[in-house]
Scaffold this motif. Structure first.
Motif, mmCIF file in Angstrom:
data_model
loop_
_atom_site.group_PDB
_atom_site.id
_atom_site.type_symbol
_atom_site.label_atom_id
_atom_site.label_comp_id
_atom_site.label_asym_id
_atom_site.label_seq_id
_atom_site.Cartn_x
_atom_site.Cartn_y
_atom_site.Cartn_z
ATOM 1 N N ILE A 6 37.067 8.593 30.767
ATOM 2 C CA ILE A 6 36.225 9.740 31.136
ATOM 3 C C ILE A 6 34.898 9.671 30.386
ATOM 4 O O ILE A 6 33.823 9.888 30.964
ATOM 5 N N GLN A 9 32.826 7.131 31.970
ATOM 6 C CA GLN A 9 32.307 7.604 33.252
ATOM 7 C C GLN A 9 31.158 8.589 33.043
ATOM 8 O O GLN A 9 30.170 8.573 33.786
ATOM 9 N N ASN A 13 27.559 7.924 34.564
ATOM 10 C CA ASN A 13 26.928 8.946 35.405
ATOM 11 C C ASN A 13 25.579 9.361 34.826
ATOM 12 O O ASN A 13 24.604 9.553 35.557
ATOM 13 N N ILE A 130 32.260 -1.320 44.389
ATOM 14 C CA ILE A 130 32.389 -0.542 43.157
ATOM 15 C C ILE A 130 32.890 -1.495 42.077
ATOM 16 O O ILE A 130 33.915 -2.154 42.248
ATOM 17 N N LEU A 137 34.329 3.215 36.482
ATOM 18 C CA LEU A 137 33.895 2.725 37.789
ATOM 19 C C LEU A 137 32.384 2.835 37.911
ATOM 20 O O LEU A 137 31.802 3.869 37.609
ATOM 21 N N PRO A 139 29.558 2.392 40.762
ATOM 22 C CA PRO A 139 29.137 2.077 42.131
ATOM 23 C C PRO A 139 27.923 1.137 42.080
ATOM 24 O O PRO A 139 26.966 1.401 41.350
ATOM 25 N N GLU A 252 22.860 16.688 31.825
ATOM 26 C CA GLU A 252 23.538 17.151 33.042
ATOM 27 C C GLU A 252 24.926 16.529 33.162
ATOM 28 O O GLU A 252 25.901 17.199 33.489
ATOM 29 N N SER A 253 24.989 15.216 32.903
ATOM 30 C CA SER A 253 26.261 14.523 33.034
ATOM 31 C C SER A 253 27.297 15.065 32.042
ATOM 32 O O SER A 253 28.432 15.365 32.412
ATOM 33 N N SER A 256 27.945 19.042 32.722
ATOM 34 C CA SER A 256 28.640 19.294 33.996
ATOM 35 C C SER A 256 30.084 18.843 33.916
ATOM 36 O O SER A 256 30.977 19.479 34.464
ATOM 37 N N THR A 257 30.317 17.707 33.257
ATOM 38 C CA THR A 257 31.678 17.192 33.186
ATOM 39 C C THR A 257 32.538 18.052 32.260
ATOM 40 O O THR A 257 33.676 18.377 32.587
ATOM 41 N N THR B 216 28.708 13.850 40.899
ATOM 42 C CA THR B 216 29.599 12.953 40.150
ATOM 43 C C THR B 216 30.108 13.553 38.829
ATOM 44 O O THR B 216 31.295 13.399 38.522
ATOM 45 N N PRO B 217 29.276 14.257 38.044
ATOM 46 C CA PRO B 217 29.842 14.860 36.829
ATOM 47 C C PRO B 217 30.945 15.865 37.154
ATOM 48 O O PRO B 217 32.003 15.869 36.522
ATOM 49 N N THR B 220 33.972 13.979 38.221
ATOM 50 C CA THR B 220 34.617 13.337 37.069
ATOM 51 C C THR B 220 35.485 14.367 36.341
ATOM 52 O O THR B 220 36.618 14.091 35.938
ATOM 53 N N LEU B 242 28.173 14.459 50.827
ATOM 54 C CA LEU B 242 27.920 13.984 49.462
ATOM 55 C C LEU B 242 29.190 14.027 48.620
ATOM 56 O O LEU B 242 29.466 13.113 47.839
ATOM 57 N N LYS B 245 31.471 11.090 49.674
ATOM 58 C CA LYS B 245 30.926 9.801 49.222
ATOM 59 C C LYS B 245 31.092 9.638 47.716
ATOM 60 O O LYS B 245 31.577 8.628 47.211
ATOM 61 N N GLN B 246 30.663 10.666 46.982
ATOM 62 C CA GLN B 246 30.643 10.531 45.527
ATOM 63 C C GLN B 246 32.052 10.548 44.931
ATOM 64 O O GLN B 246 32.309 9.871 43.936
ATOM 65 N N ARG B 248 34.739 9.285 46.322
ATOM 66 C CA ARG B 248 35.296 7.941 46.510
ATOM 67 C C ARG B 248 34.599 6.924 45.612
ATOM 68 O O ARG B 248 35.242 5.991 45.109
ATOM 69 N N GLN B 249 33.287 7.109 45.411
ATOM 70 C CA GLN B 249 32.544 6.147 44.586
ATOM 71 C C GLN B 249 32.988 6.169 43.127
ATOM 72 O O GLN B 249 32.875 5.158 42.443
ATOM 73 N N ILE B 250 33.457 7.323 42.651
ATOM 74 C CA ILE B 250 33.922 7.333 41.251
ATOM 75 C C ILE B 250 35.432 7.136 41.173
ATOM 76 O O ILE B 250 36.037 7.316 40.122
ATOM 77 N N ARG B 253 41.270 8.739 44.499
ATOM 78 C CA ARG B 253 42.108 8.120 45.535
ATOM 79 C C ARG B 253 42.998 9.121 46.261
ATOM 80 O O ARG B 253 43.738 8.749 47.175
#
Lengths: 292, 393
Positions: A6, A9, A13, A130, A137, A139, A252-253, A256-257, B216-217, B220, B242, B245-246, B248-250, B253
Motif C-alpha cells: 500500500i 502504491q 500514485n 501494468i 502495480l 500502469p 493528494e495521494s 486521499s488514501t 487511484t488514491p 487504493t 474513470l 479504468k483506474q 483495474r489499473q491498480i 480483481r
C-alpha cells in the motif's frame, strides 16, 4: 492497513499525479512569468490539445511518439493567431489580461461544443500493460506520462538557463524596456514564449485527456490544478511549478488514501489559503512578482 | 434505419398516440420544456434525454402534430442545461416557466437538479417528469402533486438487484460503495448499504466531491479494506468510466458493478478491455425487436453511443403526450395530471403496458413501475443477463 504494498502504491500514485500536475502548470507559470498574463484560457488550450491528439493518434493512427508533439505543435501554431488578435494587447496588464483570457476561454470551449458536441470521448491508450514491482502495480501509461513530464521539465530548464532565447525571455521578464535597449526583439520573444506556453498546455491536455477523458469542458480541472500548483510554487517560477506539482501530487495521494478524498481536498485548499496569507508569492516565488 | 423499421415506428406513433386529420384546426406551437445535464460528467444522461424526446417530437411533427381536442399542435422541445446541479435545475425550470411559458417539463435526471427544478415547477403547477431518486422528491409535505418519477429508483431496484447478486455471486462478502457527495449519493448509499447488510454482506463507503478525476488514491484505500465487489451506484457515466479504468489499473480483481447509472455502453467503449466482466443495472433491452428499432432510429440521427436512458425518456414523453391527448387540453395541468395518473395499463411502444405505484413508499402513486435488466460486458460486448420486474407497491 499500511502494508509495504500500500505504501508503495501511495508513492507510485503520488509520482504519477505529480507528473501530470507539473506538466499542466508549466505553461501556465511561463506565461505569467514572462508576460504577466494569468491565462484563464489555459484549460481551453489543454482541451484543444486533447482533441488534436484524439484525431492524430486515435483517428489517423499516427505513431504515438509523433502524434503527441505534433498535436501540441498544431494547437500552439493555431494559438499564435490568438496571440496576435488578443493576448498581445494584454501583456504586462494583469487585470485586463485576466478578463481577456476568460473571454478567449469561453469562446474556445463553446466553439468546441458546437464542433464536437458535449459527449465525452476516450483517446485510445498507447500502453495498456501494468508493470508489477513486488506488490506495487504501475500502469505503463502513467509511467510514460511521468517520463514525459521529467523530460519536458529538463528541456524547459535547459531552454530557460542555457539558450540565448531563454536568456532573452528572462531579460524581458525582468525589465522589458532595458531588454529592448539591449537589442532584444521583445515582440518575437513574447511570441516564442506564448508558443511554448500553449505547446505545454496542449501537450499536458493531450496526456490528461488520454489518462482521464476528453470533452469540451475537460479543461476546468487542469486550470484549477494549474492555479493551485502555481500559487503553491510561486507565480512565474518554473522550479516552483515543479515543486508545487510534486507537493500537491504526493499530498493528494497520501491524504486521499489514508483519510479520504474530502480530507485531501480540505487540506490542499486550506494549505493554499494559508500560503496566500503568510507567503503570497509562493514557496519559490519572489515578492517582486506579486508587485508586478 | 431501414424503411420497414421506420414505417413501423412512425405507424405505431401515429396509431397509438395521435393522428392528425387534415381538417384539424391548427392549435399553434406547443412548447415542451426539457432539463438535463449538457456539460460535465452527466452529459451522456442529458443527451439521452434530449435525443430520446426529440425523436418522438419529430415523429409526431412528421405526422402533422399532436391532436388535442379539435386542435392540432406542432411540438417544439426546448432543452436547457442544468449542469447537473440543484441551482442549474432551478434556473432552467424558472426560465422554462417564465420565459418559454411551458406547462410541461421533461427531466431533469439526478436528485440535486430535480430538487432544484421542482421547487419552481410545483408552485407553478407545471408537470415535471423526472429521474430524481431521492425519496423526498415524491415523499414531501406538498404530496408531489405535479411531479412524476418515470423510472424505478434505488428503493425499488436496489434490493431486487442485491437479492440477485446474493443468489448468483454468493462469494461476495464485502462491498465498496463509492459515490458522489451530493443529494444523490447521500440518499443512494444508505439505501444500498441497508440492502447489502440485509443479505449479510459488509460494506465500506467513500464519498467524493464531483469533479474529481483521479480516483487511484481512493481506490487504493478501498483495496486495503479487502472488498470483493465495487458498486458504482449513482456515479455519472464519466465518473464510472474513470472508476472502472483506474480500479483495474491498480489491480482490483473483484467484481465491479453498478446498482444505478446506467452507462454500460459508455463504459464498454471508453474503458475498453478493462471493462470486461462489468455488470450493471440496465433500463432498457436493446436486443428486443422494439429496442433494435429504437437504436436504429437513434443512430440514423446521431452516430455513436446510445445511452439506455434515451428510450426511457422517449417512453415518458409518449405517456405525457397521450395524457395531454386524453385530457383534451394542453394548458390545464390539473386535467393532464389526472389523465397521466390514469394511464395504468396503457400500452407503450417500447416498454409495453405501464402502471403507476409508490403509494406504500411515498404516499403518492407517481412512481412508474418499469422492469429493469442486468447487463454484463463479456468478450467486449454488452449483453443482457436477466430481466427483473421489481415490486412497486
Amino acid at each position: 492497513m499500511l502494508t509495504p504494498a500500500i505504501i508503495g502504491q501511495i508513492l507510485v500514485n503520488g509520482a504519477s499525479l505529480s507528473a501530470i500536475y507539473v506538466l499542466i502548470a508549466l505553461g501556465f507559470t511561463l506565461l505569467f512569468g514572462i508576460m504577466r498574463v494569468v491565462n484563464f484560457a489555459h484549460g481551453a488550450f489543454a482541451m484543444l490539445g486533447g482533441y488534436a491528439l484524439y484525431y492524430l493518434y486515435g483517428s489517423l493512427g499516427l505513431p504515438y511518439v509523433l502524434a503527441v508533439p505534433a498535436a501540441a505543435g498544431i494547437v500552439a501554431a493555431a494559438g499564435l493567431a490568438l496571440e496576435v488578435l488578443v493576448f498581445r494587447w494584454f501583456y504586462n496588464r494583469l487585470m485586463p489580461g485576466m478578463i481577456g483570457s476568460l473571454g478567449v476561454n469561453l469562446a474556445l470551449v463553446f466553439s468546441a461544443v458546437l464542433i464536437w458536441d458535449v459527449y465525452e470521448r476516450s483517446i485510445p491508450p498507447a500502453f495498456v500493460d501494468i508493470v508489477r514491482l513486488g506488490g506495487v502495480l504501475l500502469p505503463l501509461d502513467r509511467l510514460v506520462v511521468t517520463g514525459i513530464a521529467a523530460f519536458v521539465l529538463l528541456l524547459f530548464w535547459l531552454l530557460m538557463t542555457r539558450t540565448r532565447q531563454g536568456l532573452a525571455m528572462r531579460a524581458a521578464a525582468q525589465d522589458v524596456e532595458i531588454a529592448e535597449a539591449q537589442g532584444i526583439d521583445t515582440i518575437r520573444i513574447y511570441r516564442l514564449a506564448f508558443f511554448i506556453a500553449v505547446f505545454m498546455a496542449a501537450l499536458a491536455g493531450g496526456l490528461y485527456a488520454q489518462t482521464y477523458s476528453l470533452s469540451p469542458f475537460m479543461g476546468e480541472r487542469p486550470l484549477l490544478v494549474a492555479f493551485i500548483v502555481v500559487i503553491l510554487g510561486g507565480m512565474g517560477s518554473i522550479p516552483g511549478a515543479a515543486l508545487g506539482g510534486i507537493i500537491l501530487g504526493f499530498v493528494e495521494s497520501i491524504l486521499s488514501t489514508l483519510y479520504g478524498a474530502a480530507t485531501s481536498s480540505f487540506v490542499s485548499f486550506g494549505a493554499v489559503i494559508l500560503l496566500l496569507v503568510l507567503r503570497p508569492w509562493g514557496l519559490l516565488g519572489t515578492p517582486d512578482t506579486m508587485r508586478a | 434505419m431501414n424503411g420497414t423499421t421506420r414505417r413501423r415506428l412512425l405507424l405505431a406513433t401515429g396509431g397509438a398516440v395521435l393522428t392528425a386529420p387534415a381538417i384539424a384546426q391548427s392549435g399553434g406551437e406547443l412548447k415542451i420544456g426539457g432539463i438535463g445535464s449538457l456539460s460535465g460528467g452527466g452529459t451522456a444522461w442529458g443527451l439521452a434525454l434530449q435525443r430520446g424526446v426529440t425523436l418522438l417530437v419529430d415523429e409526431i411533427n412528421a405526422q402533422g402534430g399532436l391532436k388535442v381536442g379539435s386542435r392540432t399542435h406542432r411540438l417544439r422541445f426546448v432543452m436547457l442545461d442544468d449542469q447537473y446541479t440543484a441551482a442549474g435545475g432551478r434556473t432552467a425550470a424558472e426560465r422554462l416557466i417564465n420565459l418559454e411559458k411551458v406547462h410541461f417539463v421533461i427531466g431533469p435526471i439526478g436528485s440535486p437538479a430535480v430538487l432544484g427544478a421542482i421547487s419552481a415547477t410545483t408552485p407553478a403547477k407545471v408537470i415535471c417528469l423526472h429521474q430524481g431518486f431521492a425519496s423526498a422528491i415524491l415523499k414531501n409535505d406538498a404530496g408531489a402533486p405535479y411531479n412524476f418519477r418515470i423510472i424505478c429508483s434505488t428503493v425499488e431496484f436496489g434490493p431486487a438487484m442485491v437479492d440477485w447478486l446474493h443468489t448468483n455471486l454468493p462469494q461476495v462478502k464485502k462491498v465498496a460503495l463509492v459515490a458522489p457527495n451530493d443529494a444523490t449519493g447521500q440518499f443512494v448509499v444508505p439505501t444500498l448499504a441497508s440492502a447489502y447488510k440485509a443479505k449479510g454482506m459488509g460494506t465500506w463507503t467513500e464519498m467524493f466531491d464531483r469533479g474529481l478525476q483521479e480516483f487511484t488514491p481512493l481506490l487504493t484505500r478501498m483495496m486495503a479494506q479487502g472488498v470483493d465487489l465495487l458498486d458504482l451506484n449513482s456515479n455519472s457515466p464519466g465518473d464510472s468510466v474513470l472508476l472502472v479504468k483506474q480500479a483495474r489499473q491498480i489491480g482490483f480483481r473483484g467484481t465491479i458493478w453498478q446498482v444505478g447509472g446506467p452507462a454500460v455502453e459508455e463504459i464498454r467503449v471508453n474503458a475498453g478491455p478493462l471493462a470486461e466482466g462489468f455488470m450493471s443495472w440496465e433500463v432498457f433491452d436493446f436486443t428486443s425487436p422494439a429496442g433494435q428499432a429504437f437504436a436504429t432510429a437513434y443512430r440514423a440521427r446521431w452516430p455513436g453511443i446510445v445511452n439506455a436512458h434515451a428510450p426511457v425518456w422517449y417512453n415518458a414523453a409518449e405517456m405525457l403526450f397521450e395524457a395531454i391527448r386524453r385530457a383534451g387540453t394542453a394548458s390545464d395541468t390539473d386535467q393532464v395530471r389526472a389523465a397521466l395518473e390514469g394511464l395504468d395499463g396503457y400500452e407503450t411502444k417500447l416498454f409495453g403496458r405501464v402502471a403507476w405505484g409508490g403509494m406504500a413508499n411515498y404516499g403518492v402513486r407517481h412512481q412508474l413501475a418499469l422492469p429493469f435488466w442486468i447487463a454484463e460486458i463479456k468478450g467486449g460486448e454488452a449483453g443482457i443477463r436477466t430481466m427483473i420486474r421489481p415490486a412497486v407497491p
